[in-house]
Design an enzyme around this catalytic site. Structure first.
Site, PDB file in Angstrom:
ATOM      1  N   ALA A 165     -50.985 103.087  10.676  1.00 12.28           N
ATOM      2  CA  ALA A 165     -52.260 103.646  10.215  1.00 12.28           C
ATOM      3  C   ALA A 165     -52.899 104.382  11.390  1.00 12.28           C
ATOM      4  CB  ALA A 165     -53.170 102.547   9.696  1.00 12.28           C
ATOM      5  N   CYS A 181     -57.029  93.485  14.124  1.00 14.13           N
ATOM      6  CA  CYS A 181     -55.770  92.854  14.551  1.00 14.13           C
ATOM      7  C   CYS A 181     -56.008  91.544  15.287  1.00 14.13           C
ATOM      8  CB  CYS A 181     -54.953  93.819  15.414  1.00 14.13           C
ATOM      9  SG  CYS A 181     -54.542  95.349  14.562  1.00 14.13           S
TER      10      CYS A 181
END
Length: 220
Positions: A165, A181
């Site tokens: 992404a 993340c």
């Protein structure tokens, strides 16, 4: 001979719809029903995905806020933790069996990162890998997330899906809804922020496609 890959632009698609498309292609590769290799590109509405190593603890916005803002939240089977997808972000889903690339999963991930690094270098953005974390970084800010999933088919080749992404013109404020993340002490950035002006989304898909061709050595 270079392997042949279909590059398929899905345009604006809900996360669930794009996931269904790539999963059907992955299943065809896993069963040997269809050997065609494909790379899908897509732009999603605001969506938070939680990977197999993730936890809802890394979503810091409350559910009522997310619903009011039109965010979807999905648990997915890729690696990694929590990430955000949304308008202005170029999402790339390679659905490939890795036999043409020596069936090497680590090299495959490096190739994903290298494709982005080379594309960014063309406009003077110096990006690199991070020793501790996957993805592509500009300093301490992530510009491209990487979250792949691989499964092995009976013949031994790995099949990969999910992918990357790249933040092109992404609304970076949306990342404040999560701990991206699961990394609390790093930031996020975009091509727009790094260049100081809005980027042409379509042009960046073309640029990234070209760098994929060069790094992976495939043809359309």
């Amino acid at each position: 001979m270079p392997t042949t890959v279909e590059w398929i632009s899905l345009g604006h698609r809900h996360y669930d719809e794009a996931l269904d498309i790539q999963m059907k292609r992955a299943e065809a590769l896993l069963t040997g029903a269809d050997e065609r290799q494909a790379i899908y590109t897509v732009e999603h509405p605001p969506t938070i995905t939680i990977g197999r190593n993730g936890t809802t603890d890394n979503i810091v916005a409350d559910q009522s806020f997310l619903e009011a803002q039109g965010f979807a939240v999905r648990h997915v089977d890729r690696g990694g933790d929590v990430t955000y997808h949304g308008p202005g972000q170029l999402v790339v889903y390679p659905v490939l069996h890795l036999a043409p690339w020596d069936n090497d999963v680590k090299q495959y991930v490096r190739n994903l990162e290298e494709s982005v690094i080379q594309a960014l270098a063309e406009v003077g953005i110096v990006a690199q890998r991070h020793e501790e974390y996957p993805g592509v970084w500009v300093g301490d800010a992530k510009i491209c997330a990487v979250g792949a999933r691989v499964k092995k088919r009976p013949s031994g080749e790995f099949v990969t899906y999910h992918g990357i992404a790249l933040n092109v013109n992404t609304n970076l404020a949306h990342f404040q809804t999560i701990v991206p993340c699961g990394i609390a002490d790093k930031g996020v950035t975009s091509i727009e922020r790094e260049t100081g002006h809005a980027a042409d989304f379509g042009a960046w898909e073309t640029k990234l496609r070209q760098s994929f061709y060069e790094v992976f050595q495939f043809e359309v």
